[in-house]
Design a protein around this motif. Structure first.
Motif, PDB file in Angstrom:
ATOM      1  N   GLN A 160       5.457   8.965  -3.051  1.00 39.94           N
ATOM      2  CA  GLN A 160       5.312   9.191  -4.435  1.00 39.94           C
ATOM      3  C   GLN A 160       4.049   8.875  -4.083  1.00 39.94           C
ATOM      4  O   GLN A 160       3.348   7.628  -3.558  1.00 39.94           O
ATOM      5  CB  GLN A 160       5.689   8.655  -5.406  1.00 39.94           C
ATOM      6  CG  GLN A 160       5.207   8.971  -7.032  1.00 39.94           C
ATOM      7  CD  GLN A 160       6.239   8.364  -8.155  1.00 39.94           C
ATOM      8  OE1 GLN A 160       7.174   7.633  -7.960  1.00 39.94           O
ATOM      9  NE2 GLN A 160       5.793   8.275  -9.013  1.00 39.94           N
ATOM     10  N   VAL A 161       2.672   9.660  -4.411  1.00 40.72           N
ATOM     11  CA  VAL A 161       1.420   8.372  -3.900  1.00 40.72           C
ATOM     12  C   VAL A 161       1.296   8.236  -5.391  1.00 40.72           C
ATOM     13  O   VAL A 161       0.181   8.383  -6.824  1.00 40.72           O
ATOM     14  CB  VAL A 161      -0.048   9.712  -4.054  1.00 40.72           C
ATOM     15  CG1 VAL A 161      -0.904   9.272  -3.480  1.00 40.72           C
ATOM     16  CG2 VAL A 161       0.889  10.607  -2.414  1.00 40.72           C
ATOM     17  N   LEU A 162       1.037   6.652  -5.757  1.00 42.02           N
ATOM     18  CA  LEU A 162      -0.038   6.048  -6.564  1.00 42.02           C
ATOM     19  C   LEU A 162      -1.114   5.895  -6.280  1.00 42.02           C
ATOM     20  O   LEU A 162      -1.452   4.987  -5.410  1.00 42.02           O
ATOM     21  CB  LEU A 162       1.041   4.527  -6.892  1.00 42.02           C
ATOM     22  CG  LEU A 162       2.687   5.417  -7.460  1.00 42.02           C
ATOM     23  CD1 LEU A 162       3.284   3.855  -6.988  1.00 42.02           C
ATOM     24  CD2 LEU A 162       2.483   5.466  -8.236  1.00 42.02           C
ATOM     25  N   VAL A 163      -2.075   5.875  -7.038  1.00 44.37           N
ATOM     26  CA  VAL A 163      -3.352   5.600  -7.600  1.00 44.37           C
ATOM     27  C   VAL A 163      -3.802   4.112  -7.616  1.00 44.37           C
ATOM     28  O   VAL A 163      -3.955   4.137  -9.349  1.00 44.37           O
ATOM     29  CB  VAL A 163      -4.440   6.219  -7.381  1.00 44.37           C
ATOM     30  CG1 VAL A 163      -6.160   6.230  -7.728  1.00 44.37           C
ATOM     31  CG2 VAL A 163      -4.096   7.891  -7.068  1.00 44.37           C
ATOM     32  N   LEU A 164      -4.432   3.484  -7.313  1.00 45.47           N
ATOM     33  CA  LEU A 164      -4.921   1.724  -7.736  1.00 45.47           C
ATOM     34  C   LEU A 164      -6.668   2.201  -7.759  1.00 45.47           C
ATOM     35  O   LEU A 164      -7.191   2.675  -7.152  1.00 45.47           O
ATOM     36  CB  LEU A 164      -4.698   0.584  -6.555  1.00 45.47           C
ATOM     37  CG  LEU A 164      -3.375   0.567  -6.727  1.00 45.47           C
ATOM     38  CD1 LEU A 164      -2.799   1.227  -5.643  1.00 45.47           C
ATOM     39  CD2 LEU A 164      -3.631  -1.003  -5.821  1.00 45.47           C
ATOM     40  N   LYS A 165      -7.086   1.290  -8.717  1.00 41.49           N
ATOM     41  CA  LYS A 165      -8.329   2.128  -9.604  1.00 41.49           C
ATOM     42  C   LYS A 165      -9.088   0.353  -8.961  1.00 41.49           C
ATOM     43  O   LYS A 165      -8.921  -0.539  -8.881  1.00 41.49           O
ATOM     44  CB  LYS A 165      -9.037   1.728 -11.438  1.00 41.49           C
ATOM     45  CG  LYS A 165      -7.575   2.983 -11.314  1.00 41.49           C
ATOM     46  CD  LYS A 165      -7.756   2.512 -13.080  1.00 41.49           C
ATOM     47  CE  LYS A 165      -6.912   3.874 -13.970  1.00 41.49           C
ATOM     48  NZ  LYS A 165      -6.597   3.938 -15.811  1.00 41.49           N
ATOM     49  N   ARG A 166     -10.563   1.057  -8.549  1.00 42.94           N
ATOM     50  CA  ARG A 166     -11.280  -0.758  -8.863  1.00 42.94           C
ATOM     51  C   ARG A 166     -11.314  -1.634  -9.330  1.00 42.94           C
ATOM     52  O   ARG A 166     -11.152  -1.028 -10.490  1.00 42.94           O
ATOM     53  CB  ARG A 166     -12.565   0.183  -7.979  1.00 42.94           C
ATOM     54  CG  ARG A 166     -13.866   0.929  -8.720  1.00 42.94           C
ATOM     55  CD  ARG A 166     -14.693   1.001  -8.875  1.00 42.94           C
ATOM     56  NE  ARG A 166     -15.957  -0.193  -8.084  1.00 42.94           N
ATOM     57  CZ  ARG A 166     -16.292  -0.748  -8.780  1.00 42.94           C
ATOM     58  NH1 ARG A 166     -16.243  -0.708  -9.867  1.00 42.94           N
ATOM     59  NH2 ARG A 166     -17.758  -1.535  -7.904  1.00 42.94           N
ATOM     60  N   LEU A 167     -11.565  -2.296  -9.007  1.00 40.32           N
ATOM     61  CA  LEU A 167     -10.829  -3.177 -10.073  1.00 40.32           C
ATOM     62  C   LEU A 167     -12.749  -3.698 -11.129  1.00 40.32           C
ATOM     63  O   LEU A 167     -13.548  -3.966 -10.854  1.00 40.32           O
ATOM     64  CB  LEU A 167     -11.041  -5.003 -10.070  1.00 40.32           C
ATOM     65  CG  LEU A 167      -9.479  -5.206  -9.290  1.00 40.32           C
ATOM     66  CD1 LEU A 167      -9.647  -6.651  -8.869  1.00 40.32           C
ATOM     67  CD2 LEU A 167      -8.262  -4.343  -9.921  1.00 40.32           C
ATOM     68  N   ASP A 168     -12.130  -3.144 -12.123  1.00 40.01           N
ATOM     69  CA  ASP A 168     -13.424  -3.442 -13.845  1.00 40.01           C
ATOM     70  C   ASP A 168     -13.914  -4.677 -13.648  1.00 40.01           C
ATOM     71  O   ASP A 168     -13.313  -5.693 -13.454  1.00 40.01           O
ATOM     72  CB  ASP A 168     -13.196  -3.236 -14.887  1.00 40.01           C
ATOM     73  CG  ASP A 168     -12.122  -3.467 -15.914  1.00 40.01           C
ATOM     74  OD1 ASP A 168     -11.508  -4.499 -15.343  1.00 40.01           O
ATOM     75  OD2 ASP A 168     -11.586  -2.477 -16.313  1.00 40.01           O
ATOM     76  N   GLU A 169     -14.849  -4.931 -14.544  1.00 43.13           N
ATOM     77  CA  GLU A 169     -15.387  -6.728 -14.882  1.00 43.13           C
ATOM     78  C   GLU A 169     -14.613  -7.502 -16.042  1.00 43.13           C
ATOM     79  O   GLU A 169     -14.412  -8.519 -15.042  1.00 43.13           O
ATOM     80  CB  GLU A 169     -16.396  -6.858 -15.586  1.00 43.13           C
ATOM     81  CG  GLU A 169     -17.341  -7.819 -15.891  1.00 43.13           C
ATOM     82  CD  GLU A 169     -18.764  -7.376 -16.793  1.00 43.13           C
ATOM     83  OE1 GLU A 169     -19.238  -8.565 -17.519  1.00 43.13           O
ATOM     84  OE2 GLU A 169     -19.410  -6.193 -17.058  1.00 43.13           O
ATOM     85  N   ALA A 170     -13.490  -7.049 -16.321  1.00 34.81           N
ATOM     86  CA  ALA A 170     -12.895  -7.853 -16.754  1.00 34.81           C
ATOM     87  C   ALA A 170     -11.213  -8.340 -16.146  1.00 34.81           C
ATOM     88  O   ALA A 170     -11.017  -9.712 -15.964  1.00 34.81           O
ATOM     89  CB  ALA A 170     -11.733  -7.020 -18.394  1.00 34.81           C
ATOM     90  N   ALA A 171     -11.769  -7.815 -14.882  1.00 35.30           N
ATOM     91  CA  ALA A 171     -10.520  -7.770 -14.069  1.00 35.30           C
ATOM     92  C   ALA A 171     -10.850  -9.362 -12.964  1.00 35.30           C
ATOM     93  O   ALA A 171      -9.974 -10.036 -12.789  1.00 35.30           O
ATOM     94  CB  ALA A 171     -10.117  -6.615 -13.465  1.00 35.30           C
ATOM     95  N   LEU A 172     -12.186  -8.663 -12.838  1.00 36.50           N
ATOM     96  CA  LEU A 172     -12.759  -9.614 -11.883  1.00 36.50           C
ATOM     97  C   LEU A 172     -13.128 -10.826 -12.816  1.00 36.50           C
ATOM     98  O   LEU A 172     -12.964 -12.076 -12.054  1.00 36.50           O
ATOM     99  CB  LEU A 172     -14.238  -8.839 -10.917  1.00 36.50           C
ATOM    100  CG  LEU A 172     -14.105  -7.907 -10.630  1.00 36.50           C
ATOM    101  CD1 LEU A 172     -15.165  -7.270  -9.708  1.00 36.50           C
ATOM    102  CD2 LEU A 172     -13.319  -8.308  -9.333  1.00 36.50           C
ATOM    103  N   GLU A 173     -13.132 -10.864 -13.525  1.00 34.87           N
ATOM    104  CA  GLU A 173     -13.183 -12.242 -14.362  1.00 34.87           C
ATOM    105  C   GLU A 173     -11.977 -13.038 -14.323  1.00 34.87           C
ATOM    106  O   GLU A 173     -12.173 -14.462 -14.719  1.00 34.87           O
ATOM    107  CB  GLU A 173     -13.793 -11.832 -15.958  1.00 34.87           C
ATOM    108  CG  GLU A 173     -16.025 -11.446 -15.867  1.00 34.87           C
ATOM    109  CD  GLU A 173     -16.228 -12.834 -15.689  1.00 34.87           C
ATOM    110  OE1 GLU A 173     -15.577 -13.384 -15.421  1.00 34.87           O
ATOM    111  OE2 GLU A 173     -17.367 -12.758 -15.286  1.00 34.87           O
TER     112      GLU A 173
END
Length: 436
Positions: A160-173
């Motif tokens: 099963q292919v699961l796609v991870l997202k680039r971290l947004d500003e909130a996640a990086l903070e």
């Protein structure tokens, strides 16, 4: 389960990179991937059901692929094995499978994490299949490249292919706040510099923490660092871009569609992104020439000339001065009236040419340089248009017996509005001639 740091035989108090010290210890601590790990999300559902299938984690660097794989193994009570496709070969895989077989005899399971799995060749990827099918291993592959292009269909069908997202500003903070808590002091950055650091991380959590670690090396108690000084403290990396891989095609597609959609500011952004990533400017110039013909065409006949001039200007000036000529061409294309009438007309004419076979031109369309050709009727009935009223004789130049087709249908935009008037006039003249 011991982690890699302990497995290396190092003391827990030995110096460790900040990103390693802050590695999540549970799925709840993973940031930016709630669509995969929140309650009801795919990974949570598998763990809750106790039916873990092989998966491919596809996403940019620094988004948590390795961490998620390790935590899945921990929560599934599977022994975690990790290899990298860059440094491993068939012999390494055999050893992993042998260890997995020994564990299975002892009643234990194995989760094999393969980093950069797309770097294995087709034969190596096929080597996983029998071991996945038999349940000897649960495979978790990580890749930054599109699995559709880089992985075997047989392997994809079993995972099963699961796609991870680039971290947004909130996640990086969130990560920066954890770093500050671990260090026991705030990052010595002005608000503007902090925003710059987040932008420099480019969605990569590991890189954000590495940047923060560099900043924490500054003496305590000093004045907060501004954006310009931050650039001197840390090395800015180039945007994630691989000219040979999917990012190359995604960004040129974004540029092309921005131009087609008359979004001049977005078009300039994507041009800048490609140039910043090291794309060949002449490749961009070639694509701009294509856009001029495909999406603007006769609505603005100067568009093609502008793009060819931009290519010549870049050849003459080089980088970075010549890049401004490419930007000028992008602005011209994006702000020009749009028409794909030439593109559609040529496609329709091409289909007709393939379907109609080898029909000969009408006699009046052919030259008769020899006496025999004149006797055979070549050039018979030809009328010189410049001698006719309005420089238009109205002859039909389609093959005899082939019905006329209106392949080119000008739009009401830009210069094509005037072309439409001419075509309507000539069509009426031609029809009037045929009635005589």
């Amino acid at each position: 389960m011991s982690d890699l740091f302990h497995a290396a035989g190092l003391d827990k108090d030995a110096p460790r990179p900040l990103a390693d010290r802050l590695r999540p210890q549970s799925l709840d601590e993973v940031v930016g991937q709630d669509h995969l790990i929140a309650e009801g999300a795919p990974i949570r559902r598998m763990l809750k059901a106790g039916r873990l299938s092989s998966i491919i984690l596809w996403g940019p660097p620094g988004t948590g692929k390795t961490t998620i794989a390790r935590l899945i193994a921990r929560e599934s009570k599977l022994e975690f094995e990790q290899i990298s496709a860059v440094f491993s070969g068939v012999a390494d895989l055999r050893k992993v499978f042998d260890r997995a077989e020994a564990r299975r005899r002892a009643g234990m399971g194995t989760l094999l994490f393969v980093d950069e799995i797309h770097r294995f060749n087709r034969a190596q990827q096929d080597g996983f299949l029998p071991n996945v099918e038999s349940g000897l291993i649960t495979l978790v592959g990580a890749t930054t490249e599109n699995p559709s292009f880089e992985l075997n269909p047989a392997l994809l069908s079993r995972a099963q292919v699961l796609v991870l997202k680039r971290l947004d500003e909130a996640a990086l903070e969130t990560l920066l706040a954890r770093a500050e808590k671990a260090e026991g002091r705030p990052l010595p950055l002005t608000p503007e510099a902090r925003a710059t650091l987040v932008a420099m991380a480019d969605g990569d959590g590991r890189f954000a923490l590495n940047l923060a670690e560099d900043v924490f090396l500054e003496p305590e108690g000093r004045e907060p660092v501004g954006p310009e000084e931050l650039a001197r403290i840390v090395q800015r990396r180039a945007p994630l871009y691989d000219k040979g891989q999917e990012a190359h095609y995604n960004l040129i597609s974004a540029l092309h569609k921005s131009v087609r959609g008359s979004d001049v500011d977005a078009a300039l952004y994507w041009l800048a992104r490609m140039l910043a990533g090291g794309e060949d400017p002449l490749y961009i110039a070639r694509r701009l020439v294509r856009m001029a013909s495909e999406d603007i065409g006769m609505a603005d006949p100067t568009a093609l000339q502008i793009c060819l001039a931009a290519k010549d200007a870049y050849d003459f000036l080089g980088s970075p001065e010549g890049e401004l000529a490419l930007a000028q061409a992008v602005v011209h294309l994006a702000t020009a009236p749009k028409s794909n009438a030439v593109y559609r007309a040529f496609a329709a004419a091409s289909r007709a040419a393939k379907e109609s076979g080898s029909l000969a031109p009408p006699p009046h369309a052919m030259n008769a340089p020899t006496k025999l050709m004149k006797q055979l009727g070549y050039a018979e009935g030809y009328e010189y248009d410049h001698d006719a009223e309005g420089a238009f004789a109205g002859l039909d130049y389609f093959p005899p017996g082939m019905a006329r087709h209106a392949y080119y249908k000008p739009t009401p935009y830009g210069f094509e509005k005037e072309i439409r008037k001419r075509l309507d006039y000539w069509t009426a003249r031609r029809a009037g001639r045929e009635k005589k």
